[in-house]
Design a protein around this motif. Structure first.
Motif, PDB file in Angstrom:
ATOM      1  N   SER A 151       7.049  74.037 -29.404  1.00 29.28           N
ATOM      2  CA  SER A 151       6.061  73.452 -31.395  1.00 29.28           C
ATOM      3  C   SER A 151       5.571  72.704 -30.634  1.00 29.28           C
ATOM      4  N   GLY A 152       4.132  71.823 -31.530  1.00 31.69           N
ATOM      5  CA  GLY A 152       2.683  71.538 -31.044  1.00 31.69           C
ATOM      6  C   GLY A 152       2.307  71.546 -29.382  1.00 31.69           C
ATOM      7  N   SER A 153       1.480  71.243 -28.921  1.00 34.26           N
ATOM      8  CA  SER A 153       0.581  71.495 -27.784  1.00 34.26           C
ATOM      9  C   SER A 153       0.828  71.859 -26.971  1.00 34.26           C
ATOM     10  N   ASP A 154       2.349  71.263 -26.218  1.00 38.17           N
ATOM     11  CA  ASP A 154       2.877  70.723 -24.778  1.00 38.17           C
ATOM     12  C   ASP A 154       4.408  72.274 -24.893  1.00 38.17           C
ATOM     13  N   SER A 155       4.163  73.026 -26.305  1.00 36.80           N
ATOM     14  CA  SER A 155       5.148  73.943 -26.263  1.00 36.80           C
ATOM     15  C   SER A 155       5.281  75.129 -25.426  1.00 36.80           C
ATOM     16  N   GLY A 156       4.140  75.778 -24.631  1.00 35.55           N
ATOM     17  CA  GLY A 156       3.389  76.256 -24.092  1.00 35.55           C
ATOM     18  C   GLY A 156       4.766  76.742 -22.884  1.00 35.55           C
ATOM     19  N   LEU A 157       4.742  77.995 -21.491  1.00 39.45           N
ATOM     20  CA  LEU A 157       6.038  77.012 -20.395  1.00 39.45           C
ATOM     21  C   LEU A 157       5.346  76.257 -18.994  1.00 39.45           C
ATOM     22  N   ALA A 158       3.917  77.121 -19.314  1.00 39.06           N
ATOM     23  CA  ALA A 158       2.835  75.424 -18.005  1.00 39.06           C
ATOM     24  C   ALA A 158       3.816  74.646 -18.223  1.00 39.06           C
ATOM     25  N   ALA A 159       3.957  74.165 -19.714  1.00 41.24           N
ATOM     26  CA  ALA A 159       3.716  72.305 -20.094  1.00 41.24           C
ATOM     27  C   ALA A 159       5.618  71.852 -19.746  1.00 41.24           C
ATOM     28  N   LEU A 160       5.887  73.274 -20.400  1.00 45.45           N
ATOM     29  CA  LEU A 160       7.371  72.720 -19.734  1.00 45.45           C
ATOM     30  C   LEU A 160       7.649  73.234 -18.143  1.00 45.45           C
ATOM     31  N   LEU A 161       7.525  72.947 -17.376  1.00 48.31           N
ATOM     32  CA  LEU A 161       7.251  73.383 -15.863  1.00 48.31           C
ATOM     33  C   LEU A 161       6.868  71.936 -15.388  1.00 48.31           C
ATOM     34  N   ASP A 162       5.735  71.538 -16.351  1.00 46.80           N
ATOM     35  CA  ASP A 162       5.520  70.664 -15.326  1.00 46.80           C
ATOM     36  C   ASP A 162       6.452  69.630 -16.159  1.00 46.80           C
ATOM     37  N   ARG A 163       6.479  69.627 -17.337  1.00 52.00           N
ATOM     38  CA  ARG A 163       7.752  68.663 -17.602  1.00 52.00           C
ATOM     39  C   ARG A 163       9.102  68.002 -16.320  1.00 52.00           C
ATOM     40  N   TRP A 164       9.525  69.407 -16.639  1.00 54.21           N
ATOM     41  CA  TRP A 164      10.723  69.999 -15.687  1.00 54.21           C
ATOM     42  C   TRP A 164      10.469  69.240 -14.675  1.00 54.21           C
ATOM     43  N   LEU A 165       9.367  68.920 -13.496  1.00 54.41           N
ATOM     44  CA  LEU A 165       8.816  68.971 -12.464  1.00 54.41           C
ATOM     45  C   LEU A 165       8.641  67.163 -12.155  1.00 54.41           C
ATOM     46  N   SER A 166       8.099  66.526 -13.390  1.00 60.10           N
ATOM     47  CA  SER A 166       8.137  65.704 -14.033  1.00 60.10           C
ATOM     48  C   SER A 166       9.216  64.492 -13.980  1.00 60.10           C
ATOM     49  N   PHE A 167       9.837  65.128 -14.760  1.00 62.19           N
ATOM     50  CA  PHE A 167      11.411  64.375 -14.962  1.00 62.19           C
ATOM     51  C   PHE A 167      12.400  64.941 -13.303  1.00 62.19           C
ATOM     52  N   PHE A 168      11.531  65.660 -12.336  1.00 62.42           N
ATOM     53  CA  PHE A 168      12.585  65.129 -11.264  1.00 62.42           C
ATOM     54  C   PHE A 168      11.724  64.148  -9.974  1.00 62.42           C
ATOM     55  N   GLU A 169      10.751  63.690 -10.465  1.00 64.29           N
ATOM     56  CA  GLU A 169       9.406  63.196  -9.847  1.00 64.29           C
ATOM     57  C   GLU A 169       9.504  61.450 -10.396  1.00 64.29           C
ATOM     58  N   ARG A 170       9.712  61.535 -11.457  1.00 63.57           N
ATOM     59  CA  ARG A 170      10.529  60.561 -11.860  1.00 63.57           C
ATOM     60  C   ARG A 170      11.300  59.455 -11.296  1.00 63.57           C
ATOM     61  N   LYS A 171      12.641  60.586 -10.864  1.00 66.26           N
ATOM     62  CA  LYS A 171      13.663  60.166 -10.402  1.00 66.26           C
ATOM     63  C   LYS A 171      14.526  59.377 -11.737  1.00 66.26           C
TER      64      LYS A 171
END
Lengths: 219, 219
Positions: B90-110
């Motif tokens: 849904s919306g502008s962050d709906s793609g695969l690349a955006a998902l992977l970026d959120r996932w890595l950021s989730f790890f990075e933000r600890k």
């Protein structure tokens, strides 16, 4: 060497042949417990019961839980070196593809019932200080270094053509190996090894071979 | 609802607003302990001390260690859904690349001090039976399903061109994510996130873009 006349000890002396056999049995049992329940669950009491010796017999070999944990890490590293890293750079099994095949076979044969516990323990100990955490990090570094060395050699021999960045490729191969190990433990689905072989094939072959639709086939 | 007049309880009732705040504090502390020391180390005594309530106060929320472990897994799954999976499709962050970026950021933000403990705990519990092991496997299945769904969608929208095998690609992406998480915990080297982004870029872009020598750059 004098005879051990201490009646409280039921364990042969460390240097004797029987002592070495006892030590080998202790380390095998320790790896089993660590791989099934985690390195932190590896208590002297639990291990003595598993081997069938008294706690004082165990103390003839290890004076503390930490010493035992360190010996268990050293043992699993020896098994890894003998089974996976050994023939790197020598003879017919010297290449990168052969290394990766040995590594996956090592997981498949379930050398340790609960799997190789190094990476799980390394994460478990990541927020701690001390020699056990350091030994785990060192073991993980060795795994990655083995992969880097193999990629460098494959660049030189032409096994990898065009050449690949050793550090980046080692990271990507390590990712496949570690996830394969984790998922094969958790899901108990042997299909994960097919996925791993396809991923490795794609990763190593992508630049000079077109991807095929064949999956999980081995030469 | 009657007033809790039990003088032994120092914890507000579960349904009240204060009770919900206490529960939130308990779950946050539980995730911290589980991610730093492992799910098995999450004892009622240890958790009560961390939150600053009595053990009997904790028992107003959880009647057993197992119930607590299950609630902690459910909580980390909610955090994952809210932070990573939420905007999928849904919306502008709906793609695969955006998902992977959120996932890595989730790890990075600890988000959890010792990291997301799901995969480590899943391996830890792999040789056991019971609801905790089942809940961990289900959480891991959900992670992989999120990736598969995103790959399928990317095949449809043209984000992936040519199309890729969803199951195989999900496995390969999951490998990168899990190893990145493990190594970032153990090595504390932020360069692992550069490696992960390069690996993802190569994996998703390999078939229609030539690999570049740039590493770790983000758009």
């Amino acid at each position: 060497m004098t005879i051990d006349a201490n009646p409280a000890s039921d364990s042969p002396r460390r240097g004797s042949k029987q002592g070495q056999q006892t030590l080998a049995a202790i380390l095998t049992a320790a790896c089993k417990i660590a791989s099934e329940e985690g390195l932190e669950q590896l208590s002297m009491r639990r291990l003595a019961a598993a081997v069938g010796i008294s706690k004082s017999g165990l103390y003839a070999h290890f004076t503390s839980k930490e010493e035992l944990q360190l010996a268990t890490i050293a043992h699993v590293r020896e098994v890894f070196e003998a089974n996976v890293a050994a023939t790197l750079g020598s003879g017919s099994d010297s290449g990168l593809a052969a290394l990766l095949d040995r590594w996956l076979s090592f997981f498949e044969r379930k050398k340790f019932p609960g799997g190789c516990f190094l990476i799980v323990s390394a994460v478990e100990f990541a927020t701690r200080q001390g020699p056990v955490a350091a030994a785990l990090t060192e073991a993980l570094d060795r795994e990655i270094a083995v992969l880097e060395t193999a990629v460098e050699a494959a660049n030189q021999t032409g096994e990898l053509h065009p050449q690949r960045d050793p550090g980046q490729t080692a990271f990507e191969l390590h990712s496949i190996l570690m996830n394969t190990h984790a998922l094969s433990q958790v899901k108990r689905d042997p299909a994960v090894f097919d996925r791993a072989r396809t991923a490795i094939h794609t990763l190593l072959g992508e630049l000079d071979h077109p991807p095929t639709s064949k999956r999980g086939t081995r030469p």
